[in-house]
Design a protein around this motif. Structure first.
Motif, mmCIF file in Angstrom:
data_model
loop_
_atom_site.group_PDB
_atom_site.id
_atom_site.type_symbol
_atom_site.label_atom_id
_atom_site.label_comp_id
_atom_site.label_asym_id
_atom_site.label_seq_id
_atom_site.Cartn_x
_atom_site.Cartn_y
_atom_site.Cartn_z
ATOM 1 N N ASN A 179 0.896 -1.200 -0.070
ATOM 2 C CA ASN A 179 0.263 -0.004 0.373
ATOM 3 C C ASN A 179 0.752 1.373 -0.172
ATOM 4 O O ASN A 179 0.408 2.191 -1.128
ATOM 5 N N SER A 188 -6.235 7.371 -1.201
ATOM 6 C CA SER A 188 -5.547 6.540 -0.357
ATOM 7 C C SER A 188 -6.622 6.077 0.367
ATOM 8 O O SER A 188 -6.387 5.186 1.365
ATOM 9 N N LEU A 224 -6.722 1.814 -0.515
ATOM 10 C CA LEU A 224 -5.465 1.593 0.826
ATOM 11 C C LEU A 224 -5.084 0.784 1.830
ATOM 12 O O LEU A 224 -4.490 1.333 2.362
ATOM 13 N N ASN A 236 0.323 3.755 -2.789
ATOM 14 C CA ASN A 236 0.092 5.321 -2.250
ATOM 15 C C ASN A 236 1.689 5.999 -2.858
ATOM 16 O O ASN A 236 0.731 8.234 -3.031
#
Length: 176
Positions: free
Chosen positions: A61, A73, A76, A65
């Motif tokens: 993640n 976000s 994730l 990101n």
């Protein structure tokens, strides 16, 4: 502290660069939670997606990101896989929907199509659309319909004239 502000180790930098390169040429990217998928299931999904020109990669993640916009976000959370490619996103959405119906995995979180954010519901709606080639055929049929109808009307007028002339000929033959 935003992840971009930290200095990355060289191996992490190469992973981030690889993710950026993969996504730079992609027309779409779908983010899914692959939690609970075993290796044979994952391989089956990868092979099915590969036939349609899509790729399936598990990513961290934090690394993903860096490549996504800040408003992404919320996608994730949990274990994340990205499904991306340059082909027809509708075909890929259909594959994911069919695979998910069969196996209850992966769970689509959302994604991006041509730079625009889409939700998980939007991906399901994409799966309901006809394929790109079918859409083109429908559009072509719609564009050709007025011309086809005009030809039909013109043909009918010529046929009507032929029937009238044939009736006149038959009448004159009977009189003669």
């Amino acid at each position: 502290m935003k992840p971009d502000n930290k200095q990355l180790r060289p191996e992490k930098q190469s992973i981030a660069t690889e993710i950026d390169q993969r996504l730079s040429g992609a027309l779409y990217m779908i983010v899914a939670d692959y939690n609970g998928m075993d290796m044979p299931m994952t391989t089956e999904l990868k092979n099915t997606l590969r036939e349609k020109g899509a790729s399936f990669n598990v990513v961290k993640n934090r690394m993903l990101n860096r490549a996504l916009p800040e408003d992404a976000s919320d996608l994730l959370k949990g274990q994340t896989a990205m499904i991306y490619g340059e082909g027809d996103v509708v075909e890929v959405a259909k594959i994911i929907k069919k695979f998910t119906a069969k196996n209850q995995k992966p769970v689509v979180k959302g994604g991006f199509v041509e730079g625009k954010a889409v939700s998980a519901e939007d991906v399901v709606e994409l799966a309901k659309l006809p394929a790109k080639d079918v859409m083109r055929a429908i559009l072509l049929g719609t564009l050709q319909a007025p011309c086809t109808q005009l030809v039909g009307v013109m043909n009918q007028k010529v046929s009507s004239l032929v029937y009238v002339l044939d009736a006149v000929r038959s009448k004159k033959e009977l009189e003669a």
